[in-house]
Design an enzyme around this catalytic site. Structure first.
Site, PDB file in Angstrom:
ATOM      1  N   HIS A  43       0.839  -1.220   0.000  1.00  0.00           N
ATOM      2  CA  HIS A  43       0.000   0.000   0.000  1.00  0.00           C
ATOM      3  C   HIS A  43       0.866   1.259   0.000  1.00  0.00           C
ATOM      4  O   HIS A  43       0.410   2.313   0.457  1.00  0.00           O
ATOM      5  CB  HIS A  43      -0.948   0.035   1.210  1.00  0.00           C
ATOM      6  CG  HIS A  43      -1.669  -1.244   1.472  1.00  0.00           C
ATOM      7  ND1 HIS A  43      -2.911  -1.520   0.961  1.00  0.00           N
ATOM      8  CD2 HIS A  43      -1.294  -2.350   2.176  1.00  0.00           C
ATOM      9  CE1 HIS A  43      -3.293  -2.735   1.352  1.00  0.00           C
ATOM     10  NE2 HIS A  43      -2.321  -3.263   2.076  1.00  0.00           N
ATOM     11  N   GLU A  93       9.151   9.139 -16.573  1.00  0.00           N
ATOM     12  CA  GLU A  93       7.744   9.485 -16.827  1.00  0.00           C
ATOM     13  C   GLU A  93       7.332   9.115 -18.249  1.00  0.00           C
ATOM     14  O   GLU A  93       6.203   8.692 -18.493  1.00  0.00           O
ATOM     15  CB  GLU A  93       7.534  10.978 -16.592  1.00  0.00           C
ATOM     16  CG  GLU A  93       7.697  11.353 -15.124  1.00  0.00           C
ATOM     17  CD  GLU A  93       7.777  12.864 -14.932  1.00  0.00           C
ATOM     18  OE1 GLU A  93       6.834  13.424 -14.366  1.00  0.00           O
ATOM     19  OE2 GLU A  93       8.772  13.474 -15.357  1.00  0.00           O
ATOM     20  N   SER A 145      14.080  22.635 -15.260  1.00  0.00           N
ATOM     21  CA  SER A 145      12.871  23.421 -15.493  1.00  0.00           C
ATOM     22  C   SER A 145      13.288  24.778 -16.030  1.00  0.00           C
ATOM     23  O   SER A 145      14.327  25.320 -15.655  1.00  0.00           O
ATOM     24  CB  SER A 145      12.109  23.596 -14.180  1.00  0.00           C
ATOM     25  OG  SER A 145      11.290  24.744 -14.241  1.00  0.00           O
ATOM     26  N   LYS A 175      15.102  22.480 -10.011  1.00  0.00           N
ATOM     27  CA  LYS A 175      14.455  21.249 -10.443  1.00  0.00           C
ATOM     28  C   LYS A 175      15.352  20.314 -11.231  1.00  0.00           C
ATOM     29  O   LYS A 175      16.183  20.747 -12.030  1.00  0.00           O
ATOM     30  CB  LYS A 175      13.248  21.584 -11.324  1.00  0.00           C
ATOM     31  CG  LYS A 175      12.117  22.214 -10.568  1.00  0.00           C
ATOM     32  CD  LYS A 175      11.293  21.202  -9.841  1.00  0.00           C
ATOM     33  CE  LYS A 175      10.126  20.805 -10.715  1.00  0.00           C
ATOM     34  NZ  LYS A 175       9.255  19.882  -9.986  1.00  0.00           N
TER      35      LYS A 175
END
Ligand code: ARG
Length: 457
Positions: A153, A287, A274, A280
C-alpha cells in the site's frame, strides 16, 4: 496494375485513403528478401526461365541499392511497398519484371513480409531485454546488502534489500523474454505460396521459400495464412506486458527520486531541468516510459479491434495492422534503452534508504515473531503487544529499538533484552532466508543463478 478492368482511375481521396506506402515502406528489406526467395524458387521449378530469374534477381538487387541510398519513394498511385518495388523493377529491367508475381499475391506477400519484420522486431527486443537484465543483475549484486523499506500500500511494511527489489524486475523481464520467444516460435512459418487465398496451381516449392527466409516450415492452410495476424497480436501482447513492467519500474524511480523519498539520484543524462524553477531536476525519462506503456497498450487494443470482426480471408482493414505494430516497437525499444540507462547510471542513496527502513517501524513483524518464538505467545496476541509498542514509539517519536527494556516490559513482562537483536533491520532481512526471500545470502544465490543464465559467469 489492374488497368485492364477499369475505365477510370481512382479519385484523389481513394488514392490517399488507399495508400499504405507512407508506412509500409518500412517493410522494404523484407519485401526484397521475400521476392528474391520467391523468384529463385520459380526458377528452380522452371516456372520462370533461368535467364529471366537472373535478370529479376539482379534487378531486385538494384532496387534495394536505390532504397538503401535514397530511401523508398512515396507515390500514392503505387499504393504500397509491393507495387512500388515491382514498378521500379519494371522500369529497370522491362516487361520480364511481370514474371515475378507468378504464383503470388500481395496477400501472401504482405503476410510474409510482415512476419519477417515482426521476427526482426522480436530479435531486437530480446537483445534490449538482455541488456536490461544484465544491468538489473549488476546493480542487484552491488546492493545485495543495501537495506530499504519494503512497501505494501506504499506504506512501510518490512525491510528488504535493494538487491532483492531489483531482482524482482529481473524475474518480470525474464518472463517477458519467454513471452517474446514463444511468440517468435509460433510466428516462424511461411505464408508465401498461399497466393491470394486458395493456393496456386503452379508447381511451386513452399518448403524451399520457407527455408530461404529462415522459416521453420510453410503454413498449412492458405486461407488462414493470408488472414492470420495472431503473430502481430502475440508480439503486441508481449510488448504490452513488458511495457507494463517497465512502467512500474519507472514509477518507482519517479517516487524514489522525489525529495521526500530521496532514495535515488538519477543520472543527469536521463533528467531534465525546469525553465522557471532553477532547483528542479525532473525524472522525464521515467515518466515517458510510464507514458509510453499507455500508448503501447493502445496499439494492442487497436489491432485486436481491427481484426475481431473480419471474415476470411483478406480485407483491406488489415492494411491498418502495421502502424500499431511499428509504433509499439519504436516505443518499446526506446523504453527499454531508457531503463537500461536508469538502472546502470543511477546512484542509490543507501544510507537514506536504510534510515527510512528504520523510521517506519519496519521491524514490527520481527518483534511479533520474536514473541512467538521466544516467549511462546500466540501470533495474534503477539501482534497486539507489538501494536502497543509501535504506538508508544510513535508517540515518543523514536524507533522500536530505542524503547527501553522497562518500557517494553511494561507492555508485556515476557520481553527480555535478547529482543533488541531481532529489532535491527539487519537482523530482520537476514532472518528472511526462505527460498526467494530477501536475506542477503538468498539474494546472492539468485544473482549468481541469474548471472549464469545470462552467460555472465
Ligand atoms: N497494401 C496491402 C496491405 O498492406 C497489401 C495487400 C493488398 N491486397 C489486396 N487484396 N488488396 O495490406
Amino acid at each position: 496494375m489492374w488497368g485492364g478492368r477499369f475505365a477510370e482511375g481512382p479519385s484523389a481521396i481513394m488514392r490517399e485513403i488507399n495508400a499504405s506506402i507512407p508506412f509500409d515502406k518500412a517493410l522494404w528489406r523484407q519485401d526484397i528478401a521475400a521476392s528474391k526467395a520467391h523468384v529463385t524458387m520459380l526458377g528452380a521449378r522452371n516456372i520462370v526461365s533461368a535467364a529471366d530469374t537472373e535478370t529479376i534477381l539482379a534487378g531486385l538487387g538494384k532496387v534495394a541499392g536505390e532504397y538503401e541510398a535514397n530511401g523508398v519513394p512515396e507515390n500514392w498511385d503505387l499504393e504500397d511497398i509491393h507495387m512500388t518495388t515491382e514498378s521500379r523493377l519494371a522500369e529497370l529491367i522491362g516487361p520480364v519484371a511481370g514474371r515475378l508475381h507468378t504464383a503470388r499475391s500481395r496477400n501472401d506477400q504482405v503476410a510474409t513480409d510482415f512476419r519477417l519484420w515482426v521476427r526482426d522486431a522480436i530479435d531486437e527486443t530480446l537483445a534490449g531485454l538482455d541488456a536490461l537484465r544484465r544491468a538489473l543483475v549488476e546493480q542487484a549484486g552491488n546492493h545485495a546488502e543495501s537495506i530499504m523499506p519494503g512497501f505494501t500500500h506504499l506504506q512501510t511494511a518490512q525491510p528488504v534489500t535493494l538487491g532483492h527489489h531489483l531482482m524482482a524486475y529481473y524475474e518480470m523481464t525474464s518472463r517477458d523474454v519467454s513471452r517474446f520467444e514463444d511468440a517468435r516460435a509460433r510466428l516462424n512459418r511461411s505464408p508465401l505460396g498461399s497466393a491470394a487465398l486458395a493456393g496456386t496451381g503452379f508447381p511451386i516449392d513452399r518448403e524451399m521459400t520457407a527455408k530461404a527466409l529462415g522459416f521453420d516450415s510453410p503454413t498449412d492452410n492458405s486461407l488462414d495464412a493470408v488472414s492470420d495476424r495472431d503473430f502481430a497480436l502475440d508480439y503486441l501482447s508481449a510488448a504490452t506486458q513488458c511495457s507494463l513492467h517497465l512502467s512500474r519500474l519507472a514509477e518507482e524511480f519517479v517516487i524514489w527520486a522525489s525529495q521526500p523519498f530521496g532514495f535515488v539520484r538519477m543520472a543527469d543524462s536521463l533528467s531534465t531541468g525546469s525553465s522557471i524553477m532553477p532547483q528542479k531536476k525532473n525524472p522525464d525519462a521515467a515518466e515517458l516510459v510510464r507514458g509510453h506503456a499507455g500508448r503501447i497498450m493502445g496499439c494492442f487494443t487497436s489491432l485486436m479491434v481491427t481484426m475481431k470482426g473480419l471474415p476470411l480471408a483478406y480485407s483491406k482493414d488489415m492494411q491498418d495492422d502495421k502502424p500499431p505494430v511499428f509504433e509499439a516497437h519504436g516505443l518499446l525499444r526506446l523504453s527499454i534503452a531508457a531503463m537500461v540507462g536508469m538502472i546502470a547510471d543511477s546512484t542509490f542513496k543507501t544510507e537514506r534508504m536504510r534510515q527510512a527502513a528504520e523510521l517506519g517501524y519496519a521491524t514490527a513483524t520481527d518483534l511479533a515473531d520474536w514473541l512467538v518464538r521466544e516467549a511462546d505467545i500466540p501470533f495474534r496476541e503477539a501482534h497486539h503487544v507489538t501494536g502497543a509498542a509501535v504506538k508508544l514509539a510513535e508517540s515518543k517519536g523514536c524507533a522500536l529499538d530505542e524503547l527501553s527494556l522497562d518500557e517494553l516490559q511494561a507492555i508485556d513482562g515476557r520481553v527480555d533484552e535478547r529482543v533488541y537483536k531481532a529489532l535491527s533491520v539487519e537482523a530482520s532481512v537476514a532472518a528472511r532466508c526462505s527460498h526467494g526471500g530477501t536475506a542477503p545470502v538468498e539474494v546472492r544465490k539468485r544473482v549468481a543463478a541469474a548471472r549464469l543464465a545470462l552467460g555472465l559467469g
